[in-house]
Motif scaffolding. Structure first.
Motif, PDB file in Angstrom:
ATOM      1  N   UNK A 116      -1.294  -6.026  -5.722  1.00 33.84           N
ATOM      2  CA  UNK A 116      -0.493  -6.996  -6.475  1.00 33.84           C
ATOM      3  C   UNK A 116      -1.311  -7.578  -7.622  1.00 33.84           C
ATOM      4  N   UNK A 117      -2.581  -7.902  -7.334  1.00 33.29           N
ATOM      5  CA  UNK A 117      -3.509  -8.355  -8.366  1.00 33.29           C
ATOM      6  C   UNK A 117      -3.001  -9.505  -9.202  1.00 33.29           C
ATOM      7  N   UNK A 118      -3.062  -9.317 -10.521  1.00 35.73           N
ATOM      8  CA  UNK A 118      -2.685 -10.371 -11.465  1.00 35.73           C
ATOM      9  C   UNK A 118      -1.248 -10.206 -11.981  1.00 35.73           C
ATOM     10  N   UNK A 119      -0.421  -9.440 -11.249  1.00 40.11           N
ATOM     11  CA  UNK A 119       0.964  -9.235 -11.692  1.00 40.11           C
ATOM     12  C   UNK A 119       1.772 -10.525 -11.664  1.00 40.11           C
ATOM     13  N   UNK A 120       1.280 -11.525 -10.935  1.00 47.38           N
ATOM     14  CA  UNK A 120       1.955 -12.827 -10.923  1.00 47.38           C
ATOM     15  C   UNK A 120       1.751 -13.583 -12.232  1.00 47.38           C
ATOM     16  N   UNK A 121       0.839 -13.082 -13.071  1.00 47.94           N
ATOM     17  CA  UNK A 121       0.546 -13.730 -14.358  1.00 47.94           C
ATOM     18  C   UNK A 121       0.754 -12.712 -15.492  1.00 47.94           C
ATOM     19  N   UNK A 122       1.999 -12.249 -15.695  1.00 44.55           N
ATOM     20  CA  UNK A 122       2.238 -11.165 -16.664  1.00 44.55           C
ATOM     21  C   UNK A 122       1.918 -11.538 -18.107  1.00 44.55           C
TER      22      UNK A 122
END
Length: 310
Positions: A14-20
């Protein structure tokens, strides 16, 4: 046993996908820090190899530390950078196991080498007359090999515990690399016990090496305070300053990651950034800027190159 058991072939990081909206910025930032980290560590490796005055146990340990740190960053940062530029952030289950194995092994090796560097300073300051006999280059090499063996012994134990069973869906790892806590939660078996065991192993190794360093510095300080001259005290402290600074930074950030209570909140992805990106960047910087011998070796190399160019 979990109900949604299936044979997984890959995980999704998932990584930094919460901060697109900031992924491009993060890529530029992390890529810049990674290049500087590589440059710093390769410079230390080159200088300690090229300058014969640095062929001493103290700098052999530093060379070993820089090499392990270079390998350590290679295990996670290139993959993290690639994932910041793509929508598909998958990693195979064997690939995840290998990444975890090398990450934990190199992290453990790093901690042990820092401990050995403290032991080296303890012998040099507390037993200066016996130091040349006790800490030869051969002994130093044997200690470095034991550090690698110890680090990877811990790693193979933890990785085998985590990957010994099967994994259940969803196959989402809420991290930017295969962090043991994030992966063990996907186990189809009772993950709580496994997570407790691997966490206790990591915490024991972390606190054990840190306590050994603290003990060596207690003896070092007690010896330094008995030195009559201020100049002698300053000289003794100067040989330890960079190592002690790196120890505080390294173990401080590691404690935030591994001693963080379960359910205490906070994004584990962001919390791991200082330990995996910032610390490797600061370490060669501290050892280079705060070390007179390293700066002198760099000046000599520049002077030699300018001589050949004229």
């Amino acid at each position: 046993m979990k109900a949604n058991q299936t044979v997984l072939k890959e995980f999704i990081l998932v990584g930094f996908s919460s901060y697109p909206h900031v992924q491009t910025f993060l890529f530029v930032l992390f890529f810049g820090l990674y290049l500087l980290t590589l440059t710093g560590n390769l410079a230390i490796l080159g200088l300690t190899w090229a300058d014969r005055s640095l062929h001493t146990p103290m700098y052999l340990f530093l060379r070993a530390l820089s090499f392990s740190e270079t390998c350590y960053t290679l295990t996670i940062i290139p993959k993290m950078l690639a994932d910041l530029l793509t929508e598909k952030r998958s990693i195979s289950v064997p690939g995840c196991g290998l990444q975890m194995y090398f990450f934990l092994g190199l992290g453990g090796t790093h901690c042990i080498i820092l401990t050995l560097m403290g032991y080296d300073r303890f012998l040099a300051i507390c037993h200066p007359l016996r130091y040349p006999l006790l800490m030869t280059n051969v002994v130093c090499g044997q200690l470095v090999v034991s550090a690698w063996a110890g680090g990877f012994l811990i790693s193979v134990t933890e990785t085998a515990l985590i990957f010994g069973g099967s994994f259940c869906t969803p196959n989402l790892i809420h991290h930017f690399f295969c962090h043991m806590r994030a992966v063990v939660r996907l186990s189809c078996l009772d993950s709580d016990l496994t997570e407790l065991i691997v966490t206790m192993v990591s915490v024991s190794a972390l606190t054990g090496t840190f306590l050994l360093i603290i003990i060596t510095y207690v003896f070092i300080l007690s010896t330094v305070f008995r030195i009559p001259s201020a100049e002698g005290k300053q000289k003794a402290f100067s040989t330890c300053a960079s190592h002690l600074t790196v120890v505080i930074v390294h173990f401080g950030f590691a404690a935030i990651v591994y001693l963080k209570p379960e359910g205490s909140g906070g994004d584990d992805t962001l919390i791991a950034v200082p330990y995996t990106v910032i610390t490797p960047f600061l370490s060669p910087l501290i050892f280079s800027l705060r070390n007179r011998d390293m700066k002198n070796a760099f000046r000599k190399l520049l002077a030699k190159r300018s001589f050949w160019n004229t």
